[in-house]
Design a protein around this motif. Structure first.
Motif, PDB file in Angstrom:
ATOM      1  N   ILE A 104       0.708  -1.250  -0.082  1.00  0.00           N
ATOM      2  CA  ILE A 104      -0.024   0.035  -0.021  1.00  0.00           C
ATOM      3  C   ILE A 104       0.690   1.461  -0.240  1.00  0.00           C
ATOM      4  CG2 ILE A 104      -1.436   1.248   1.365  1.00  0.00           C
ATOM      5  CD1 ILE A 104      -2.846  -1.359   2.431  1.00  0.00           C
ATOM      6  N   ARG A 105       2.093   1.087   0.683  1.00  0.00           N
ATOM      7  CA  ARG A 105       2.780   2.444   0.890  1.00  0.00           C
ATOM      8  C   ARG A 105       3.782   2.786  -0.388  1.00  0.00           C
ATOM      9  NH1 ARG A 105       3.972   4.259   6.851  1.00  0.00           N
ATOM     10  NH2 ARG A 105       1.975   3.112   7.640  1.00  0.00           N
ATOM     11  N   ARG A 106       3.696   1.836  -1.038  1.00  0.00           N
ATOM     12  CA  ARG A 106       4.845   1.842  -2.367  1.00  0.00           C
ATOM     13  C   ARG A 106       4.545   3.173  -3.044  1.00  0.00           C
ATOM     14  NH1 ARG A 106       4.408  -3.766  -4.456  1.00  0.00           N
ATOM     15  NH2 ARG A 106       5.807  -4.683  -3.140  1.00  0.00           N
ATOM     16  N   SER A 107       3.132   3.457  -3.255  1.00  0.00           N
ATOM     17  CA  SER A 107       2.904   4.767  -3.925  1.00  0.00           C
ATOM     18  C   SER A 107       1.964   5.594  -3.103  1.00  0.00           C
ATOM     19  CB  SER A 107       2.275   4.335  -5.144  1.00  0.00           C
ATOM     20  OG  SER A 107       1.224   3.420  -5.178  1.00  0.00           O
ATOM     21  N   PHE A 108       1.556   6.580  -3.696  1.00  0.00           N
ATOM     22  CA  PHE A 108       0.895   7.697  -2.817  1.00  0.00           C
ATOM     23  C   PHE A 108      -0.676   7.302  -3.162  1.00  0.00           C
ATOM     24  CE2 PHE A 108      -1.900  11.557  -2.518  1.00  0.00           C
ATOM     25  CZ  PHE A 108      -1.646  11.871  -1.270  1.00  0.00           C
ATOM     26  N   GLU A 109      -1.448   7.376  -1.865  1.00  0.00           N
ATOM     27  CA  GLU A 109      -2.983   7.054  -1.991  1.00  0.00           C
ATOM     28  C   GLU A 109      -3.633   8.124  -1.553  1.00  0.00           C
ATOM     29  OE1 GLU A 109      -5.532   3.199  -0.781  1.00  0.00           O
ATOM     30  OE2 GLU A 109      -3.754   3.864   0.685  1.00  0.00           O
ATOM     31  N   LYS A 110      -4.512   8.805  -2.518  1.00  0.00           N
ATOM     32  CA  LYS A 110      -5.344   9.770  -1.918  1.00  0.00           C
ATOM     33  C   LYS A 110      -5.996   9.516  -0.998  1.00  0.00           C
ATOM     34  CE  LYS A 110      -7.785  11.233  -5.691  1.00  0.00           C
ATOM     35  NZ  LYS A 110      -8.316  11.549  -7.104  1.00  0.00           N
ATOM     36  N   PRO A 111      -6.381  10.467  -0.146  1.00  0.00           N
ATOM     37  CA  PRO A 111      -7.297  10.428   1.214  1.00  0.00           C
ATOM     38  C   PRO A 111      -8.644   9.847   0.931  1.00  0.00           C
ATOM     39  CG  PRO A 111      -6.386  12.378   1.504  1.00  0.00           C
ATOM     40  CD  PRO A 111      -5.847  12.036  -0.188  1.00  0.00           C
ATOM     41  N   SER A 112      -9.376  10.139  -0.236  1.00  0.00           N
ATOM     42  CA  SER A 112     -10.703   9.341  -0.809  1.00  0.00           C
ATOM     43  C   SER A 112     -10.328   8.099  -1.101  1.00  0.00           C
ATOM     44  CB  SER A 112     -11.174  10.290  -1.999  1.00  0.00           C
ATOM     45  OG  SER A 112     -10.357  10.280  -3.091  1.00  0.00           O
ATOM     46  N   GLU A 113      -9.239   7.708  -1.579  1.00  0.00           N
ATOM     47  CA  GLU A 113      -8.777   6.339  -2.176  1.00  0.00           C
ATOM     48  C   GLU A 113      -8.954   5.230  -1.140  1.00  0.00           C
ATOM     49  OE1 GLU A 113      -5.632   6.682  -4.706  1.00  0.00           O
ATOM     50  OE2 GLU A 113      -6.893   6.809  -6.324  1.00  0.00           O
ATOM     51  N   LYS A 114      -7.874   6.042  -0.065  1.00  0.00           N
ATOM     52  CA  LYS A 114      -7.864   5.468   1.404  1.00  0.00           C
ATOM     53  C   LYS A 114      -9.047   5.079   2.171  1.00  0.00           C
ATOM     54  CE  LYS A 114      -4.932   5.937   5.635  1.00  0.00           C
ATOM     55  NZ  LYS A 114      -4.199   6.761   6.288  1.00  0.00           N
ATOM     56  N   ARG A 115     -10.006   5.910   2.352  1.00  0.00           N
ATOM     57  CA  ARG A 115     -11.193   5.787   2.866  1.00  0.00           C
ATOM     58  C   ARG A 115     -12.001   4.789   2.134  1.00  0.00           C
ATOM     59  NH1 ARG A 115     -11.428  11.432   3.169  1.00  0.00           N
ATOM     60  NH2 ARG A 115     -12.672  11.541   1.406  1.00  0.00           N
ATOM     61  N   ALA A 116     -11.965   4.684   0.993  1.00  0.00           N
ATOM     62  CA  ALA A 116     -12.884   3.739   0.218  1.00  0.00           C
ATOM     63  C   ALA A 116     -12.212   2.316   0.274  1.00  0.00           C
ATOM     64  CB  ALA A 116     -12.795   3.940  -1.409  1.00  0.00           C
ATOM     65  N   ARG A 117     -10.827   2.268   0.332  1.00  0.00           N
ATOM     66  CA  ARG A 117     -10.352   0.861   0.599  1.00  0.00           C
ATOM     67  C   ARG A 117     -10.723   0.361   2.049  1.00  0.00           C
ATOM     68  NH1 ARG A 117      -5.835   0.203   3.021  1.00  0.00           N
ATOM     69  NH2 ARG A 117      -5.073   2.065   3.312  1.00  0.00           N
ATOM     70  N   GLU A 118     -10.318   1.300   3.108  1.00  0.00           N
ATOM     71  CA  GLU A 118     -10.660   0.873   4.391  1.00  0.00           C
ATOM     72  C   GLU A 118     -12.007   0.557   4.621  1.00  0.00           C
ATOM     73  OE1 GLU A 118      -9.150   4.269   6.580  1.00  0.00           O
ATOM     74  OE2 GLU A 118      -6.975   3.372   6.664  1.00  0.00           O
ATOM     75  N   ARG A 119     -13.047   1.158   4.005  1.00  0.00           N
ATOM     76  CA  ARG A 119     -14.244   0.782   4.229  1.00  0.00           C
ATOM     77  C   ARG A 119     -14.702  -0.533   3.473  1.00  0.00           C
ATOM     78  NH1 ARG A 119     -16.832   5.032   1.569  1.00  0.00           N
ATOM     79  NH2 ARG A 119     -16.277   6.412   3.488  1.00  0.00           N
ATOM     80  N   ALA A 120     -14.058  -0.980   2.260  1.00  0.00           N
ATOM     81  CA  ALA A 120     -14.037  -2.076   1.691  1.00  0.00           C
ATOM     82  C   ALA A 120     -13.503  -3.175   2.406  1.00  0.00           C
ATOM     83  CB  ALA A 120     -13.426  -1.988   0.335  1.00  0.00           C
ATOM     84  N   GLU A 121     -12.207  -3.098   3.199  1.00  0.00           N
ATOM     85  CA  GLU A 121     -11.846  -3.835   4.147  1.00  0.00           C
ATOM     86  C   GLU A 121     -12.480  -4.039   5.218  1.00  0.00           C
ATOM     87  OE1 GLU A 121      -7.832  -2.273   5.196  1.00  0.00           O
ATOM     88  OE2 GLU A 121      -6.998  -2.676   2.924  1.00  0.00           O
ATOM     89  N   ALA A 122     -13.377  -3.156   5.583  1.00  0.00           N
ATOM     90  CA  ALA A 122     -13.987  -3.420   6.904  1.00  0.00           C
ATOM     91  C   ALA A 122     -15.405  -4.224   6.447  1.00  0.00           C
ATOM     92  CB  ALA A 122     -14.530  -2.205   7.410  1.00  0.00           C
ATOM     93  N   VAL A 123     -15.950  -3.969   5.179  1.00  0.00           N
ATOM     94  CA  VAL A 123     -17.099  -4.807   4.806  1.00  0.00           C
ATOM     95  C   VAL A 123     -16.637  -6.030   4.536  1.00  0.00           C
ATOM     96  CG1 VAL A 123     -18.599  -5.269   2.761  1.00  0.00           C
ATOM     97  CG2 VAL A 123     -18.189  -2.784   3.608  1.00  0.00           C
TER      98      VAL A 123
END
Length: 67
Positions: free
Chosen positions: A32-51
């Motif tokens: 995940i840290r290899r490249s920059f992740e926009k805050p909106s992408e980070k929220r979407a990814r974390e939400r998907a992981e939680a689901v």
């Protein structure tokens, strides 16, 4: 993280280290840290992981308890 080498068996210690790192999620975080992740992408990814985690918990509960 600590892994002991027994009887000069470095291969076994390396395997144990990789397993511990996998369990801790270090490889996933490095990817995940290899490249920059926009805050909106980070929220979407974390939400998907939680689901995914929640659905997995529900599947396990259904298998274990039947509801």
């Amino acid at each position: 993280m600590l892994v002991s080498v027994r009887d000069n068996n470095v291969d076994q210690a390396l395997r144990a280290l990789k397993k511990k790192m996998q369990r801790e999620g270090i490889f996933r975080e490095m990817k995940i840290r290899r490249s920059f992740e926009k805050p909106s992408e980070k929220r979407a990814r974390e939400r998907a992981e939680a689901v995914r985690r929640h659905r997995k918990m529900l599947r396990k509960r259904l298998e274990r308890e039947g509801y």
